[in-house]
Design an enzyme around this catalytic site. Structure first.
Site, PDB file in Angstrom:
ATOM      1  CB  THR A  99      72.240  -9.146 -22.427  1.00 22.04           C
ATOM      2  OG1 THR A  99      73.526  -8.569 -22.628  1.00 22.04           O
ATOM      3  CG2 THR A  99      71.160  -8.135 -22.774  1.00 22.04           C
ATOM      4  CE  LYS A 174      73.756  -5.688 -23.996  1.00 29.06           C
ATOM      5  NZ  LYS A 174      75.073  -5.973 -24.495  1.00 29.06           N
ATOM      6  CE  LYS A 242      70.422 -13.013 -24.774  1.00 29.36           C
ATOM      7  NZ  LYS A 242      71.402 -12.143 -24.125  1.00 29.36           N
TER       8      LYS A 242
HETATM    9  P1  NAP Z   1      78.512 -17.703 -25.235  1.00 27.10           P
HETATM   10  O1  NAP Z   1      79.824 -17.784 -25.924  1.00 27.10           O
HETATM   11  O2  NAP Z   1      77.414 -18.608 -25.655  1.00 27.10           O
HETATM   12  O3  NAP Z   1      78.798 -17.874 -23.658  1.00 27.10           O
HETATM   13  C1  NAP Z   1      77.838 -18.233 -22.718  1.00 27.10           C
HETATM   14  C2  NAP Z   1      78.415 -19.377 -21.905  1.00 27.10           C
HETATM   15  O4  NAP Z   1      77.547 -19.656 -20.811  1.00 27.10           O
HETATM   16  C3  NAP Z   1      78.528 -20.658 -22.743  1.00 27.10           C
HETATM   17  O5  NAP Z   1      79.839 -21.159 -22.643  1.00 27.10           O
HETATM   18  C4  NAP Z   1      77.501 -21.583 -22.092  1.00 27.10           C
HETATM   19  O6  NAP Z   1      77.845 -22.938 -22.042  1.00 27.10           O
HETATM   20  C5  NAP Z   1      77.432 -21.056 -20.680  1.00 27.10           C
HETATM   21  N1  NAP Z   1      76.153 -21.393 -20.072  1.00 27.10           N
HETATM   22  C6  NAP Z   1      74.911 -21.146 -20.538  1.00 27.10           C
HETATM   23  N2  NAP Z   1      73.982 -21.599 -19.690  1.00 27.10           N
HETATM   24  C7  NAP Z   1      74.667 -22.152 -18.669  1.00 27.10           C
HETATM   25  C8  NAP Z   1      74.258 -22.793 -17.485  1.00 27.10           C
HETATM   26  N3  NAP Z   1      72.965 -22.955 -17.198  1.00 27.10           N
HETATM   27  N4  NAP Z   1      75.226 -23.251 -16.674  1.00 27.10           N
HETATM   28  C9  NAP Z   1      76.526 -23.094 -16.968  1.00 27.10           C
HETATM   29  N5  NAP Z   1      76.974 -22.490 -18.074  1.00 27.10           N
HETATM   30  C10 NAP Z   1      76.042 -22.024 -18.913  1.00 27.10           C
HETATM   31  O7  NAP Z   1      77.941 -16.221 -25.329  1.00 27.10           O
HETATM   32  P2  NAP Z   1      78.705 -14.818 -25.153  1.00 27.10           P
HETATM   33  O8  NAP Z   1      78.872 -14.201 -26.483  1.00 27.10           O
HETATM   34  O9  NAP Z   1      79.880 -14.969 -24.250  1.00 27.10           O
HETATM   35  O10 NAP Z   1      77.541 -13.988 -24.433  1.00 27.10           O
HETATM   36  C11 NAP Z   1      77.211 -14.189 -23.067  1.00 27.10           C
HETATM   37  C12 NAP Z   1      76.146 -13.165 -22.675  1.00 27.10           C
HETATM   38  O11 NAP Z   1      76.675 -11.841 -22.853  1.00 27.10           O
HETATM   39  C13 NAP Z   1      74.872 -13.218 -23.526  1.00 27.10           C
HETATM   40  O12 NAP Z   1      73.779 -12.891 -22.731  1.00 27.10           O
HETATM   41  C14 NAP Z   1      75.111 -12.133 -24.582  1.00 27.10           C
HETATM   42  O13 NAP Z   1      73.888 -11.612 -25.075  1.00 27.10           O
HETATM   43  C15 NAP Z   1      75.879 -11.107 -23.771  1.00 27.10           C
HETATM   44  N6  NAP Z   1      76.806 -10.245 -24.524  1.00 27.10           N
HETATM   45  C16 NAP Z   1      77.565 -10.742 -25.540  1.00 27.10           C
HETATM   46  C17 NAP Z   1      78.456  -9.899 -26.216  1.00 27.10           C
HETATM   47  C18 NAP Z   1      79.307 -10.383 -27.358  1.00 27.10           C
HETATM   48  O14 NAP Z   1      79.800  -9.539 -28.124  1.00 27.10           O
HETATM   49  N7  NAP Z   1      79.549 -11.675 -27.510  1.00 27.10           N
HETATM   50  C19 NAP Z   1      78.543  -8.555 -25.849  1.00 27.10           C
HETATM   51  C20 NAP Z   1      77.790  -8.093 -24.768  1.00 27.10           C
HETATM   52  C21 NAP Z   1      76.924  -8.951 -24.121  1.00 27.10           C
HETATM   53  P3  NAP Z   1      78.008 -23.850 -23.358  1.00 27.10           P
HETATM   54  O15 NAP Z   1      79.437 -23.637 -23.735  1.00 27.10           O
HETATM   55  O16 NAP Z   1      77.676 -25.213 -22.929  1.00 27.10           O
HETATM   56  O17 NAP Z   1      77.044 -23.292 -24.382  1.00 27.10           O
END
Ligand code: NAP
Length: 291
Positions: A99, A174, A242
């Site tokens: 997102t 979104k 965010k």
């Molecule tokens: P998350 O668990 O923090 O996953 C994001 C992953 O991306 C982390 O493992 C992070 O690494 C990695 N990352 C971040 N920057 C990076 C970079 N520059 N290079 C390589 N890897 C990188 O978050 P999430 O819940 O999966 O959410 C991911 C996205 O989807 C967000 O934008 C969120 O708003 C969106 N989203 C989430 C949900 C939900 O329910 N969780 C639902 C819809 C949308 P590290 O492990 O080192 O932090």
């Protein structure tokens, strides 16, 4: 059109790990990269190939998918010398499912087009459960022909897949989703705050209101986790903040007033400043002293 077979997947956190797993189950050859390698371990055990950088994860792939955290992360992995755009082969598809900002999605689309790379923005909703069950809703922006070509990928991870229009349109839809979600989440928390202060049994209130007109997915799937004492993410407070910040920024450009968004963003920022940013959004119950 060539068959899509090889996928580079960047960002194997809560959402990305499950999504990449479904793509492997659907028969794609998946290579993965994540900032913290241990979060890709399960996928590597399952047969995914590890790549050490976004560039390595991009070269030679038919499709490159990203599911990272913030717009700044998207910018870092797509643009620049070690980034996806300059390392993707001509004709490749690049799909950002994070997102992120609609303006950044347009910028990526334009920079990719110059190199004959097809960029799509495709953020999702449906939460950690939707990712695990491959039932996500996917909001797609970009060229419609690319959307159609990518159907086998989207069908492997989602159920309701909607083409919204030109580059950035997926991100705009979104953010609209997050605006509705924020009001629904805060409304549910506020109802339980009122019930507590009125001396009611909160479990009984949940049992009575969650199935009526006031019931919602936020109440049943998210806030209920907090009522049961579980504050693990799901969807992190810091990520909803965010999203609402992107909503604030873009609504100023579009000239829309969003008072509920502003209020909920204020509450989330306070929660973040008190150290709750990595907890699930059900932690908003703490803002209202319900928990
Ligand atoms: P998350 O668990 O923090 O996953 C994001 C992953 O991306 C982390 O493992 C992070 O690494 C990695 N990352 C971040 N920057 C990076 C970079 N520059 N290079 C390589 N890897 C990188 O978050 P999430 O819940 O999966 O959410 C991911 C996205 O989807 C967000 O934008 C969120 O708003 C969106 N989203 C989430 C949900 C939900 O329910 N969780 C639902 C819809 C949308 P590290 O492990 O080192 O932090």
């Amino acid at each position: 059109m060539a068959t899509l077979k090889k996928i580079g997947f960047i960002g194997t956190g809560i959402m990305g790990a499950a999504m990449a797993g479904h793509l492997m189950d659907a028969g794609f050859e998946v290579s993965v990269y994540n900032r913290t390698k241990s979060k890709a371990d399960e996928l590597i055990k399952k047969g995914a190939k590890w790549c050490g950088t976004p560039a390595q994860c991009s070269r030679g792939q038919d499709v490159i998918i990203s599911m990272v955290g913030y717009p700044k992360d998207v910018e870092q992995i797509y643009l620049g010398d070690d980034g996806i755009i300059v390392n993707a082969k001509a004709g490749a598809y690049i799909i950002d499912m994070t997102t992120s900002s609609p303006t950044l999605a347009e910028k990526i689309y334009n920079e990719a087009k110059v190199r004959d790379v097809h960029a799509i923005d495709a953020p999702v909703t449906g939460g950690d459960t939707g990712a695990k069950n491959a039932t996500l809703t996917i909001f797609v922006g970009g060229d419609e022909a690319d959307f159609k070509a990518l159907a086998p990928i989207f069908n492997a991870i989602g159920k309701n897949i909607v083409y919204l229009g030109t580059a950035g349109s997926g991100q705009k839809a979104k953010i609209a989703n997050q605006i509705a979600l924020a009001g629904s989440l805060a409304g549910a928390c506020e109802a339980f705050a009122y019930s507590k202060s009125a001396g009611l049994d909160i479990d009984k209130v949940f049992a009575s209101i969650s199935t009526g007109s006031a019931g919602s997915k936020q109440m049943t799937d998210i806030v209920k986790r907090g009522l049961d004492g579980n504050f693990d993410p799901g969807f992190m407070i810091k990520h909803l903040a965010k999203d609402l910040a992107i909503g604030t920024e873009t609504s100023m450009i579009y000239g829309t007033s969003l008072p509920i968004l502003a209020l909920v963003l204020h509450e989330l920022r306070k929660m973040e400043s008190e150290g709750h940013g990595n907890e699930g959004t059900q932690s908003l119950l703490k803002y209202y002293d319900v928990k």
